[in-house]
Enzyme design. Structure first.
Site, PDB file in Angstrom:
ATOM      1  N   PHE A  71       0.835  -1.197   0.000  1.00 39.32           N
ATOM      2  CA  PHE A  71       0.000   0.000   0.000  1.00 39.32           C
ATOM      3  C   PHE A  71       0.868   1.244   0.000  1.00 39.32           C
ATOM      4  CE2 PHE A  71       0.789  -0.854   4.442  1.00 39.32           C
ATOM      5  CZ  PHE A  71       0.936   0.391   5.029  1.00 39.32           C
ATOM      6  N   CYS A  72       0.243   2.373  -0.374  1.00 43.70           N
ATOM      7  CA  CYS A  72       0.929   3.661  -0.421  1.00 43.70           C
ATOM      8  C   CYS A  72      -0.142   4.739  -0.319  1.00 43.70           C
ATOM      9  CB  CYS A  72       1.746   3.787  -1.706  1.00 43.70           C
ATOM     10  SG  CYS A  72       0.754   3.585  -3.208  1.00 43.70           S
ATOM     11  N   THR A  73       0.187   5.970  -0.651  1.00 47.75           N
ATOM     12  CA  THR A  73      -0.761   7.070  -0.478  1.00 47.75           C
ATOM     13  C   THR A  73      -1.976   6.921  -1.380  1.00 47.75           C
ATOM     14  OG1 THR A  73       1.134   8.498  -0.036  1.00 47.75           O
ATOM     15  CG2 THR A  73      -0.989   9.581  -0.373  1.00 47.75           C
ATOM     16  N   ILE A  81      -4.102   4.446   0.503  1.00 42.25           N
ATOM     17  CA  ILE A  81      -4.658   4.833   1.801  1.00 42.25           C
ATOM     18  C   ILE A  81      -5.814   5.813   1.633  1.00 42.25           C
ATOM     19  CG2 ILE A  81      -4.145   5.959   4.009  1.00 42.25           C
ATOM     20  CD1 ILE A  81      -1.171   5.115   3.495  1.00 42.25           C
TER      21      ILE A  81
END
Length: 295
Positions: free
Chosen positions: A185-187, A214
């Site tokens: 996951f990331c922004t 996210i």
């Protein structure tokens, strides 16, 4: 003074092979100038990444224009609102990669990594395993300073300083993760999509990317299983699970994240220094990373 949230901020990206980059740059510059938009658009051989801000009517016209390109007809985006435009100028840049990994460019036509949507991921985290009963492990693909603002509970965080370190890290830890379902996951989805494709290429058997990152998770299910806020690469610095700006800021000099408590320290001088860099010799203002908020 009105604080009405009358500006729309859109974050969007798509991995797609693009060849006419110089032509596209001129077109995007002209379109954004005409509509009075501000932000950043990155054009690369492996796709497009953008964070653009402006009034609703201008944003809607811009998105209609972008999606009139057949290669981008299915472009998806995330929205947030703010009282002012979230960037001070408009930049359209040509880069080698959407996000620098220094590995072979992604070719979407060769296949994508599987994605898991926010609601499904929440269910997996609620129950402690995926739908096949396999334990789920969350894996950070963001830089350490972003993680420190907030992340999922019980997350693998390899404390990388830049995304180009990621391939070596996941190669070293591959054996430890056998028999697990790994969710990167990331922004906003870019780094975790690229990460998951790379991990699949080097032999990870069960790897997914969190679709939309996210920010999409916050939008769809809130803050369950997440601690803290989410760092974003614009003037707001961080958003909470309600997608509202927080009181966290970023130091102009060293780009470190400065919490509300740290802002009370005497070393924190707006535009000059913070507790992270105060007293260090010749700290020049750092350039923001090439990540835009879709990252």
């Amino acid at each position: 003074m009105s604080h009405a949230a009358n500006h729309v901020n859109i974050a969007a990206y798509k991995f797609v092979t693009l060849e006419n980059l110089e032509e596209m740059r001129a077109q995007y510059q002209a379109q954004c100038l005409e509509l009075g938009l501000k932000g950043t658009v990155l054009l690369t051989p492996e796709g497009i990444n953008m964070f653009v801000s402006g009034p609703r009517e201008s944003i809607d016209r811009y998105l209609d224009w972008v999606r009139s390109d057949a290669r981008l007809a299915d472009l998806e985006w995330k929205e947030s609102l703010s009282a002012e435009q979230s960037h001070k100028r408009m930049l359209v840049k040509i880069k080698k990669e959407i996000i620098t990994m220094r590995m072979p460019l992604i070719k979407p036509e060769l296949g994508r990594a599987p994605a898991v949507d926010a609601k499904t991921l929440k269910r997996w985290l609620d129950q402690g395993h995926d739908d096949d009963g396999v334990p789920v492990v969350m894996m950070e693909t963001r830089n350490a300073f972003e993680v420190d603002v907030g992340t999922f509970e019980n997350t693998l965080d390899y404390r990388i300083e830049k995304f180009s370190e990621f391939p070596d890290v996941v190669a070293r830890h591959k054996n430890e993760l056998e028999g697990k379902t790994v969710v990167t996951f990331c922004t906003g989805g870019i780094r975790c999509e690229k990460a998951a494709i790379h991990m699949k290429n080097i032999g990870y058997e069960r790897v997914y990317q969190l679709d939309g990152g996210i920010l999409k998770y916050f939008e769809e299910v809130g803050g369950d299983h997440y601690k803290g806020d989410c760092f974003v690469f614009d003037y707001r610095t961080a958003l909470n699970p309600k997608l509202e700006p927080t009181e966290t800021v970023q130091c102009f000099a060293c780009r470190a994240v400065v919490t509300p408590r740290q802002q009370l320290a005497p070393e924190y001088v707006v535009g000059v220094s913070c507790p992270h860099c105060s007293g260090k010799e010749s700290v020049a203002p750092a350039e923001p990373g090439e990540n835009v908020a879709a990252g």
